[in-house]
Design a protein around this motif. Structure first.
Motif, PDB file in Angstrom:
ATOM      1  N   GLU A  53      18.246  16.651   5.383  1.00  0.00           N
ATOM      2  CA  GLU A  53      18.710  16.902   4.024  1.00  0.00           C
ATOM      3  C   GLU A  53      19.503  15.731   3.461  1.00  0.00           C
ATOM      4  OE1 GLU A  53      20.904  20.516   4.185  1.00  0.00           O
ATOM      5  OE2 GLU A  53      19.183  21.758   4.747  1.00  0.00           O
ATOM      6  N   HIS A  54      19.814  14.766   4.315  1.00  0.00           N
ATOM      7  CA  HIS A  54      20.589  13.611   3.877  1.00  0.00           C
ATOM      8  C   HIS A  54      19.702  12.672   3.046  1.00  0.00           C
ATOM      9  CE1 HIS A  54      23.261  10.083   4.137  1.00  0.00           C
ATOM     10  NE2 HIS A  54      24.214  10.967   4.399  1.00  0.00           N
ATOM     11  N   VAL A  55      20.331  11.967   2.115  1.00  0.00           N
ATOM     12  CA  VAL A  55      19.590  11.037   1.256  1.00  0.00           C
ATOM     13  C   VAL A  55      18.890   9.966   2.087  1.00  0.00           C
ATOM     14  CG1 VAL A  55      19.793   9.342  -0.605  1.00  0.00           C
ATOM     15  CG2 VAL A  55      21.172  11.429  -0.659  1.00  0.00           C
ATOM     16  N   ASN A  56      19.594   9.447   3.105  1.00  0.00           N
ATOM     17  CA  ASN A  56      19.034   8.423   3.991  1.00  0.00           C
ATOM     18  C   ASN A  56      19.279   8.852   5.433  1.00  0.00           C
ATOM     19  OD1 ASN A  56      18.270   6.135   5.423  1.00  0.00           O
ATOM     20  ND2 ASN A  56      19.158   4.706   3.939  1.00  0.00           N
ATOM     21  N   PRO A  57      18.417   9.716   5.987  1.00  0.00           N
ATOM     22  CA  PRO A  57      18.653  10.252   7.329  1.00  0.00           C
ATOM     23  C   PRO A  57      18.712   9.186   8.424  1.00  0.00           C
ATOM     24  CG  PRO A  57      16.434  10.780   6.572  1.00  0.00           C
ATOM     25  CD  PRO A  57      17.175  10.246   5.399  1.00  0.00           C
ATOM     26  N   ASP A  58      17.916   8.115   8.277  1.00  0.00           N
ATOM     27  CA  ASP A  58      17.938   7.047   9.285  1.00  0.00           C
ATOM     28  C   ASP A  58      19.327   6.421   9.376  1.00  0.00           C
ATOM     29  OD1 ASP A  58      15.140   7.390   8.320  1.00  0.00           O
ATOM     30  OD2 ASP A  58      14.724   5.885   9.857  1.00  0.00           O
ATOM     31  N   ALA A  59      19.850   5.993   8.237  1.00  0.00           N
ATOM     32  CA  ALA A  59      21.165   5.355   8.210  1.00  0.00           C
ATOM     33  C   ALA A  59      22.253   6.324   8.646  1.00  0.00           C
ATOM     34  CB  ALA A  59      21.463   4.836   6.800  1.00  0.00           C
ATOM     35  N   TYR A  60      22.100   7.583   8.259  1.00  0.00           N
ATOM     36  CA  TYR A  60      23.083   8.615   8.599  1.00  0.00           C
ATOM     37  C   TYR A  60      23.173   8.799  10.116  1.00  0.00           C
ATOM     38  CZ  TYR A  60      24.934  13.415   8.976  1.00  0.00           C
ATOM     39  OH  TYR A  60      25.651  14.536   9.313  1.00  0.00           O
ATOM     40  N   LEU A  61      22.023   8.934  10.766  1.00  0.00           N
ATOM     41  CA  LEU A  61      22.003   9.163  12.214  1.00  0.00           C
ATOM     42  C   LEU A  61      22.448   7.914  12.985  1.00  0.00           C
ATOM     43  CD1 LEU A  61      18.694  11.194  12.442  1.00  0.00           C
ATOM     44  CD2 LEU A  61      20.945  12.006  13.158  1.00  0.00           C
ATOM     45  N   LEU A  62      22.011   6.745  12.531  1.00  0.00           N
ATOM     46  CA  LEU A  62      22.402   5.520  13.231  1.00  0.00           C
ATOM     47  C   LEU A  62      23.896   5.252  13.098  1.00  0.00           C
ATOM     48  CD1 LEU A  62      19.448   3.062  12.486  1.00  0.00           C
ATOM     49  CD2 LEU A  62      19.751   4.672  14.375  1.00  0.00           C
ATOM     50  N   ARG A  63      24.461   5.609  11.957  1.00  0.00           N
ATOM     51  CA  ARG A  63      25.907   5.451  11.798  1.00  0.00           C
ATOM     52  C   ARG A  63      26.662   6.363  12.750  1.00  0.00           C
ATOM     53  NH1 ARG A  63      26.150   6.475   6.874  1.00  0.00           N
ATOM     54  NH2 ARG A  63      27.011   8.578   6.863  1.00  0.00           N
ATOM     55  N   ILE A  64      26.186   7.594  12.898  1.00  0.00           N
ATOM     56  CA  ILE A  64      26.826   8.526  13.839  1.00  0.00           C
ATOM     57  C   ILE A  64      26.708   7.993  15.259  1.00  0.00           C
ATOM     58  CG2 ILE A  64      26.660  10.820  14.887  1.00  0.00           C
ATOM     59  CD1 ILE A  64      25.895  11.918  12.173  1.00  0.00           C
TER      60      ILE A  64
END
Length: 239
Positions: A53-64
């Motif tokens: 549901e995140h706008v940019n799931p790739d960046a979101y997961l890699l940041r986590i």
């Protein structure tokens, strides 16, 4: 339509899992530790929101994943500094003519304040840098049991350090225990984690069995080396 949407979502999740796994491997340089880090990152992501549901799931997961890794490295660095402080305190009490005595004192403190399980987990995780999963596999435990034992071991470290700094540990009268401490010091200095695990997993009141097991294991290794045409390895245990 619903089936097609589900298949599309599953494919996207598989793609993201691959992205996160490769990134974690690039951070940790260890496949086992990368899997552990990726799993933790996914759990954190699912706790906060749905990654898709995140706008940019790739960046979101890699940041986590990156933040989780940074936290791990910071914690490990803190505990390694704590361990080094223990060893430096031990060196303060060491005799000039024997560099192993300081390490023996540190090992005696660890044997005194940590249980056999806590010692083994502490040596693998904080001293040798094994991951939780690698430690669990080697010791035949669950990852949860490893984490619990490590938490208790770390909680006991202030007592270990205090005993070393105050010089409150009495020199062991039992010759077998002295042999164990010397063998531990030698194994530590040579980086022989298998020997350390063999010794620390026996109770401090059982020095003879610990030495016997270690000697037997090394004799088998020496026999194997001879059969393969290699030189016999040193026993590495001082009397």
């Amino acid at each position: 339509m619903a089936k097609a949407a589900m298949e599309k979502e599953n494919k996207e999740l598989e793609r993201l899992q691959g992205v996160v796994s490769r990134y974690c491997l690039s951070l940790t340089k260890s496949r086992v530790e990368a899997e552990d880090l990726a799993q933790e990152a996914w759990l954190k992501a699912m706790d906060s929101s749905q990654p898709l549901e995140h706008v940019n799931p790739d960046a979101y997961l890699l940041r986590i994943a990156r933040n989780t890794w940074i936290d791990r490295v910071r914690r490990q660095s803190t505990h390694m500094r704590m361990l080094e402080a223990v060893r430096q305190s031990a060196k303060h009490h060491a005799m000039p003519d024997d560099s192993l005595i300081g390490t023996e004192i540190a090992m005696q403190a660890i044997l005194t304040f940590l249980s056999p399980l806590q010692r083994a987990v502490f040596l693998m995780r904080d001293v040798s840098g094994y991951s939780a999963q690698e430690t669990a596999l080697r010791l035949g435990l669950t990852a949860g049991a490893v984490k619990a034992a490590l938490h208790r071991a770390r909680a006991a470290l202030p007592s270990v350090r205090q005993a070393i700094e105050k010089g409150s540990l009495k020199a062991p009268k039992d010759e077998g225990l002295r042999d164990v401490l010397r063998a531990l010091a030698i194994a530590y200095d040579s980086g022989d984690i298998e020997a350390m695990l063999t010794l620390v997993q026996h109770g401090e009141l059982e020095p003879a069995p610990a030495i016997a097991v270690l000697q037997s294991r090394r004799l088998r290794a020496a026999s194997t080396s001879i059969r393969r045409g290699k030189s016999t390895p040193s026993m590495g245990i001082a009397a």
